[in-house]
Enzyme design. Structure first.
Site, PDB file in Angstrom:
ATOM      1  CE  LYS A   1     -49.711  68.062 -26.246  1.00 37.10           C
ATOM      2  NZ  LYS A   1     -48.417  68.411 -26.859  1.00 37.10           N
TER       3      LYS A   1
ATOM      4  CB  SER B   1     -48.010  72.126 -25.933  1.00 38.70           C
ATOM      5  OG  SER B   1     -47.724  70.962 -26.697  1.00 38.70           O
TER       6      SER B   1
ATOM      7  CB  SER C   1     -44.584  70.370 -27.139  1.00 35.84           C
ATOM      8  OG  SER C   1     -44.717  71.542 -27.888  1.00 35.84           O
TER       9      SER C   1
END
Length: 181
Positions: free
Chosen positions: A71, A145, A169
């Site tokens: 990420k 996210s 997330s």
């Protein structure tokens, strides 16, 4: 794109880390509309990670040649980190602890994945890099996210991906992409 399957292929000689890199890049190219990546390492950069495994036996490292994604709010040395905000971009000198541990175990980082900007969202649509596409339905959001991380795994571009989770997330995109997070 299963760890055990790749490990067996490495052991029996039907796969090498360099061939895996080529396979991963072909899969990503076939899924080019998924919008899961912010930064994809070049073939040359990926081959450098594969080169590190030359001369090592597949069983000598627990994650020998296993591809993973990161990420884009987690650092990989020498690769830009943006947290999905181009104005925030910096290039770290060293990798985050967890990334370094994976590299030391023989894993190959493929790139940095799309995300809700600054990890503030649960839907996966708040990125200036566009929305990662839910691999199961173009009419549904990927969750966020860690949306790019989940989409990259669901598309079998990598075996696993690092994400972050404060209020769902990681769990939300994993659930929306039929994964465990």
């Amino acid at each position: 794109m299963q760890i055990r399957s790749l490990q067996q292929q490495y052991r029996d000689g039907s796969l090498t880390p360099h061939r895996l890199v080529d396979r991963v890049l072909a899969t990503i190219a076939a899924n080019s509309d998924s919008n899961s990546w912010i930064y994809l390492l070049s073939r040359e950069e990926l081959y450098a990670y594969a080169d590190r495994l030359t001369g090592c036996a597949p069983d000598s490292l627990p994650l020998y040649g296993i591809p993973f994604a990161i990420k884009d709010n987690i650092d990989l040395a020498g690769v830009p980190t943006t947290a999905a905000c181009p104005e925030y971009t910096y290039t770290p000198q060293q990798s985050a602890f967890v990334v370094q541990r994976l590299l030391d175990a023989g894993a190959i980082p493929i790139g940095k994945t799309n995300m809700d900007q600054f990890a503030t969202g649960l839907v996966g649509t708040r990125s200036p890099y566009g929305t990662a596409r839910n691999p199961y339905s173009s009419e549904h959001i990927p969750g966020g996210s860690s949306s790019g991380s989940a989409v990259a795994v669901a598309n079998q571009e990598v075996c696993f991906s690092l994400g972050t989770d404060t209020a769902g997330s990681g769990r939300v995109p994993a659930a929306f992409c039929n994964l465990v997070g």
